[in-house]
Write a protein that holds these residues in place. Sequence first.
Motif, PDB file in Angstrom:
ATOM      1  N   TRP A  11       0.811  -1.217   0.000  1.00  0.00           N
ATOM      2  CA  TRP A  11       0.000   0.000   0.000  1.00  0.00           C
ATOM      3  C   TRP A  11       0.843   1.266   0.000  1.00  0.00           C
ATOM      4  O   TRP A  11       0.297   2.369  -0.038  1.00  0.00           O
ATOM      5  CB  TRP A  11      -0.934   0.026   1.223  1.00  0.00           C
ATOM      6  N   PHE A  12       2.163   1.161   0.061  1.00  0.00           N
ATOM      7  CA  PHE A  12       3.017   2.352   0.059  1.00  0.00           C
ATOM      8  C   PHE A  12       3.472   2.640  -1.368  1.00  0.00           C
ATOM      9  O   PHE A  12       4.026   1.777  -2.038  1.00  0.00           O
ATOM     10  CB  PHE A  12       4.228   2.149   0.961  1.00  0.00           C
ATOM     11  N   HIS A  13       3.258   3.866  -1.817  1.00  0.00           N
ATOM     12  CA  HIS A  13       3.531   4.247  -3.205  1.00  0.00           C
ATOM     13  C   HIS A  13       4.564   5.357  -3.319  1.00  0.00           C
ATOM     14  O   HIS A  13       4.622   6.034  -4.355  1.00  0.00           O
ATOM     15  CB  HIS A  13       2.228   4.669  -3.895  1.00  0.00           C
ATOM     16  N   GLY A  14       5.357   5.559  -2.307  1.00  0.00           N
ATOM     17  CA  GLY A  14       6.477   6.480  -2.426  1.00  0.00           C
ATOM     18  C   GLY A  14       6.061   7.920  -2.660  1.00  0.00           C
ATOM     19  O   GLY A  14       5.148   8.448  -2.026  1.00  0.00           O
ATOM     20  N   GLY A  15       6.734   8.561  -3.625  1.00  0.00           N
ATOM     21  CA  GLY A  15       6.522   9.989  -3.854  1.00  0.00           C
ATOM     22  C   GLY A  15       5.548  10.325  -4.947  1.00  0.00           C
ATOM     23  O   GLY A  15       5.738  11.330  -5.663  1.00  0.00           O
ATOM     24  N   VAL A  16       4.482   9.533  -5.129  1.00  0.00           N
ATOM     25  CA  VAL A  16       3.478   9.876  -6.144  1.00  0.00           C
ATOM     26  C   VAL A  16       2.738  11.144  -5.728  1.00  0.00           C
ATOM     27  O   VAL A  16       2.610  11.450  -4.537  1.00  0.00           O
ATOM     28  CB  VAL A  16       2.485   8.716  -6.356  1.00  0.00           C
ATOM     29  N   SER A  17       2.260  11.878  -6.690  1.00  0.00           N
ATOM     30  CA  SER A  17       1.561  13.125  -6.416  1.00  0.00           C
ATOM     31  C   SER A  17       0.135  12.866  -5.950  1.00  0.00           C
ATOM     32  O   SER A  17      -0.371  11.741  -6.016  1.00  0.00           O
ATOM     33  CB  SER A  17       1.546  14.005  -7.668  1.00  0.00           C
ATOM     34  N   ARG A  18      -0.503  13.921  -5.503  1.00  0.00           N
ATOM     35  CA  ARG A  18      -1.898  13.827  -5.052  1.00  0.00           C
ATOM     36  C   ARG A  18      -2.814  13.409  -6.205  1.00  0.00           C
ATOM     37  O   ARG A  18      -3.696  12.566  -6.044  1.00  0.00           O
ATOM     38  CB  ARG A  18      -2.328  15.187  -4.485  1.00  0.00           C
ATOM     39  N   LYS A  19      -2.576  13.989  -7.371  1.00  0.00           N
ATOM     40  CA  LYS A  19      -3.405  13.672  -8.527  1.00  0.00           C
ATOM     41  C   LYS A  19      -3.188  12.242  -8.984  1.00  0.00           C
ATOM     42  O   LYS A  19      -4.134  11.539  -9.369  1.00  0.00           O
ATOM     43  CB  LYS A  19      -3.093  14.649  -9.667  1.00  0.00           C
ATOM     44  N   GLU A  20      -1.934  11.777  -8.959  1.00  0.00           N
ATOM     45  CA  GLU A  20      -1.641  10.411  -9.355  1.00  0.00           C
ATOM     46  C   GLU A  20      -2.242   9.418  -8.367  1.00  0.00           C
ATOM     47  O   GLU A  20      -2.725   8.339  -8.768  1.00  0.00           O
ATOM     48  CB  GLU A  20      -0.135  10.214  -9.461  1.00  0.00           C
ATOM     49  N   ALA A  21      -2.232   9.747  -7.080  1.00  0.00           N
ATOM     50  CA  ALA A  21      -2.850   8.877  -6.081  1.00  0.00           C
ATOM     51  C   ALA A  21      -4.351   8.746  -6.321  1.00  0.00           C
ATOM     52  O   ALA A  21      -4.917   7.644  -6.220  1.00  0.00           O
ATOM     53  CB  ALA A  21      -2.578   9.410  -4.681  1.00  0.00           C
ATOM     54  N   GLN A  22      -5.000   9.852  -6.641  1.00  0.00           N
ATOM     55  CA  GLN A  22      -6.437   9.795  -6.934  1.00  0.00           C
ATOM     56  C   GLN A  22      -6.705   8.969  -8.181  1.00  0.00           C
ATOM     57  O   GLN A  22      -7.688   8.213  -8.244  1.00  0.00           O
ATOM     58  CB  GLN A  22      -6.983  11.210  -7.111  1.00  0.00           C
ATOM     59  N   ARG A  23      -5.828   9.076  -9.179  1.00  0.00           N
ATOM     60  CA  ARG A  23      -6.019   8.302 -10.407  1.00  0.00           C
ATOM     61  C   ARG A  23      -5.865   6.803 -10.142  1.00  0.00           C
ATOM     62  O   ARG A  23      -6.624   5.986 -10.677  1.00  0.00           O
ATOM     63  CB  ARG A  23      -5.020   8.754 -11.459  1.00  0.00           C
ATOM     64  N   LEU A  24      -4.882   6.430  -9.307  1.00  0.00           N
ATOM     65  CA  LEU A  24      -4.695   5.018  -8.979  1.00  0.00           C
ATOM     66  C   LEU A  24      -5.909   4.448  -8.260  1.00  0.00           C
ATOM     67  O   LEU A  24      -6.359   3.335  -8.540  1.00  0.00           O
ATOM     68  CB  LEU A  24      -3.441   4.848  -8.125  1.00  0.00           C
TER      69      LEU A  24
END
Length: 540
Positions: free
Chosen positions: A439-452
């Motif tokens: 569940w840890f995704h490092g330094g992804v952005s807020r927008k990329e997290a929402q897309r995932l």
Amino acid sequence: MLAGIGSNPGVPFTHLLWNQQSGFQAPLSLFPSTKLSLCPARPAPSSPNLSLARPPHLDPVLPRPYSSEEARAKGVESFSSSVPSIPNPFPELSKSPVLISSFPPQSSDKHAIKVYGEDSHSRSVWVSPGATAREVCHMLVQTAHCSDQENWALLEVHPTLGLERCLEDHEVVLEVQATWSLKGDTRFMFCKNYAKYEFFRKPMLFFPESMISDSADVNKGMTSSELIKNLLKSGTCPEIQGFLHVKEPSRKAWKKVYFFLRRSGLYSSTKGSSKEPRHLQYVADLDDLNVYTVVNSRKLYGAPTDFTFCIKPSKNPIRVQDLKILCAENEQTRTCWTSAFRLFKYGKQLQRNYEMSKAAPQKVEGSKFADGKSKSEDSLVAMDFSGKAGGRVIQNPMEAQSAEREEGLAWRRREALRCSLPNLNSPVRPSSIHKTQPWFHGGVSRKEAQRLIEKQGLVNGMFLIRDSQQHAQCFVLSLCYQLKTKHYLVIPFENGGRKYYTMDDGDTLFIDLLQLVEFHQINKGILPVCLKHPCVCVAL
């Protein structure tokens, strides 16, 4: 040299027949049972090196191999038929509609497709002409050694156009691939999708009462929830109505239009918000359409919001001029429209797919339960074991919430005390243990997290943790609740000379992110829902 030629030690050297012009001839005593005649001497070669001449009648004559017809006529058994056959050690793979290998199978009816993971790596998959998306996902789950068997999906992705569509479990993969353009960059992607059949579990969340058409309420005296449940069981859904922004052809402008979605097709009003039948214009037939989610629609198409989807004919290659791009005001509205499209098109087939997914063995992602049983919050009750008479069920909701908070605080104190005491038997848990968690995704952005999270399904409890881009040494918990992604800041906290993490200004402390996740998988705490489904990326 000549003594070395004679292999029979009983033949004297003087018995060798030698001629300067014809070269060396073999001794007669070497072939006692063979009638030999001396051949005329051949002229000496022009080269100064001597050559050994062998009589032509001594050259071995190999028999001409029989053809298959001649062998059958003469009754000659081939060598391959005399060798016993080796049993196949994996008979189940030879019957499978899907084979994964870098070499083509022996049978010519298999076709190769390329499937990508979310890390951009791909794997070749050999499938039969009738292999469905469910069968391909099942084989990929076994190959990638995934922990659970369900909630996986095969996506049809068009990166250039920003289109994504989750294939239905019953769709034939090769038939879908046959509609692609040979010059395009269309691909299959293997990833999680928790919300594939979520509208069967929580229909009122996906079909709000405000979007149900007035003509759909044919049964008087029935509530909206009862109407929706009855329609879903029958393989359909209520008629949907509402405003959508539509992109005008060959123009950058967007126009707000009132749309109606019925069993017979998609209609739009030619007079603004008028609902009269004489003002309805036929737009498309649902049986010949596929619905796609549009990614990065603001940049690619200048959409007014991020909640964009499009429809296109399912039998033709994707062309920009064939796309009907629509934009909703929020995520719930877009999900309602796309779910209704699927239900009207496939009907009872989606219900059968849902029943098959429930019948398959499942595991709870991100938790320690692995017995295959479904753990539902509805089957859990609050218990009080503080009395002498044994446990009792807490009926009062306020008392249950208070007991939950007290249990959480007591659990925090016990864990903090346990971690502060020296333990020589177990190694100290490293502070970077969260980097190994799915569940840890490092330094992804807020927008990329929402897309995932949107790609893997907007279901309650879907979550991931990432590094904060605005606050150093902090993390962000991204959680889905009611079709929306909420973000909670996790900050470091000093207490008694030790470093902890907290989301509620120090009321609840955790020694690391792993402990934070394990706690909120059981207790909601300050969150609206417990952590249930980790947003994971599997490498193929």
